[in-house]
Scaffold this motif. Structure first.
Motif, PDB file in Angstrom:
ATOM      1  N   GLU A   1      -0.473  66.160 -26.721  1.00 17.03           N
ATOM      2  CA  GLU A   1      -1.210  66.145 -25.440  1.00 17.03           C
ATOM      3  C   GLU A   1      -2.488  66.979 -25.559  1.00 17.03           C
ATOM      4  O   GLU A   1      -3.580  66.534 -25.220  1.00 17.03           O
ATOM      5  N   ASN A   2      -2.343  68.202 -26.088  1.00 16.52           N
ATOM      6  CA  ASN A   2      -3.492  69.090 -26.216  1.00 16.52           C
ATOM      7  C   ASN A   2      -4.508  68.553 -27.227  1.00 16.52           C
ATOM      8  O   ASN A   2      -5.722  68.624 -27.020  1.00 16.52           O
TER       9      ASN A   2
ATOM     10  N   ASP B   1       5.817  67.812 -32.057  1.00 14.34           N
ATOM     11  CA  ASP B   1       6.014  66.857 -30.959  1.00 14.34           C
ATOM     12  C   ASP B   1       7.382  66.180 -31.063  1.00 14.34           C
ATOM     13  O   ASP B   1       8.083  66.329 -32.066  1.00 14.34           O
TER      14      ASP B   1
END
Ligand code: IPM
Ligand code: MG
Length: 370
Positions: A84-85, A46
């Motif tokens: 996010e996932n 990230d």
């Protein structure tokens, strides 16, 4: 919020799980010198992760061009380990992602964001546990000061193993710290083996055994037991507080060589050590298990840098140092040395802000030297 009775029941389950973990441990060591195909999983991570990882992949493609063409080394992109996932699925490492990861031999991983609070475990902690990456190896060197340290941080136990499984009771919260005989013995052995195989004469054991009497007491005792198998290596003990001071004490700091320590102390002190070397952006980190290994930057995903528009100034040095360690681990000594020497000779300094060079400027200089 638990009642005392519920907390006791939760604690019983935790203890049984930990005993099962001990019973299930041990697997065969991967021998990379004999492996025909080595699969390197590429995980972007990230924040600034994708920015620094693309540079590391560029370097791997350069250094391993022939082997990648012939298929003896496979770079395999692993998708889906994004914050996010992970939040959408409510899993620190989604099952399908973990299954993909387990098809690889080693991983090169960008930093992943850890949500603060809540119960979601850090992806790092999950991966270290699921892949049983018990040795977190972090070298720090400052040649002009004679400093050449290697930290062997225990990576699967301590405050981390149940860090997301603490208990809330009315008016108080309890977390747990776990130290096992087998977990300590294997990290101590890894540290002493490293010392022995690399001409080091000293291993320093760092705990807070005066306060954490059971867990750190065990850690110290087992390190000394293991030390008996290495008669040519001296062993000394320090408490983490004074050791933190030692690292900034010019009178003694260059005397330290290999340092072995429990998980949380290792986390903290290696950031300090990396900062002395040139910032957390400058140090690499290896997470070694018997079967798998994961190599990563020592720092986090630095969302602040992106928020402040500093994306051009990210420092790829940490992930590149990790890449050197990865290459050594899979027995690609020549490629490792080429990259390490180029990095040591590269005189472009990235500081992580506009006072230093850009990542692109650094990469251009590095590629010239490769
Ligand atoms: C590190 C990091 C991790 C840790 C975080 C991201 C979980 O700080 O690798 O040192 O605490 O171990
Ligand atoms: Mg850390």
């Amino acid at each position: 919020m638990s009642t005392v009775a519920q907390a006791c029941e939760a604690f019983r389950i935790l203890l049984e799980e930990q005993q099962a973990r001990i019973a299930a441990a041990n697997c065969e060591k991967t021998d990379f010198s004999k492996k025909e195909v080595v699969t390197v999983g590429i995980i972007d991570g990230d924040g600034i992760g994708p920015l620094i990882m693309s540079r590391a992949v560029q370097v791997l493609n350069m250094l391993l061009e022939k082997e990648i063409k012939s298929g003896s080394i496979v770079l395999k992109k692993i998708e889906g380990l994004t914050i996010e996932n992970r939040i959408a699925l409510g899993k620190p490492v989604p099952e399908d992602v973990l299954a993909e990861i387990k098809t690889c031999d080693v991983l090169l991983k960008g930093p992943t964001t850890t949500p603060m609070g809540g119960t979601m475990e850090s992806a790092n902690v999950t991966l270290r546990r699921e892949l049983d990456l018990y040795a977190n190896v972090r070298p720090v060197s400052i040649p002009e000061e004679g400093i050449d340290w290697v930290f062997y941080r225990e990576n699967t136990e301590g405050e981390y193993v149940l860090g997301s499984r603490g208990i809330d009771l009315p008016g108080m919260a309890v977390d747990f710290k776990v130290t096992t005989d087998f977990g300590t013995r294997r990290i101590a052995k890894a540290a002493f083996d490293y010392a022995k195989n690399n001409g080091k004469s000293r291993v320093s054991v760092v705990t807070k055994a005066n306060i954490m009497k059971k867990t750190d007491g065990k850690f110290t005792e087992i390190c000394h037991q293991v030390a008996q198998d290495y008669p040519d290596i001296s062993v000394d003990d320090w408490y983490i507080d004074i050791m933190t001071a030692n690292l900034v004490n010019p009178a003694i700091r260059s005397g330290f060589q290999v340092v072995v320590l429990p998980n949380l102390y290792g986390d903290i002190i290696t950031d300090e050590a990396a900062q002395l070397q040139g910032g957390v952006g400058s140090a690499g980190s290896a997470n070694l298990g018997d079967r798998y290994a994961m190599f990563e930057a020592i720092h986090g995903s630095a969302p602040r840098m992106l928020a402040e528009g500093l994306q051009d100034y990210v420092n790829p040095a940490s992930i590149l140092r990790a890449t050197v360690m990865l290459l050594r681990h899979i027995c690609r000594q020549d490629a490792a040395q080429r990259l390490e020497q180029a990095m040591n000779r590269c005189d472009v300094t990235v500081t992580g802000d506009a006072s230093g060079a850009t990542c692109d400027a650094y990469m251009q200089a590095l590629v010239q030297l490769l």
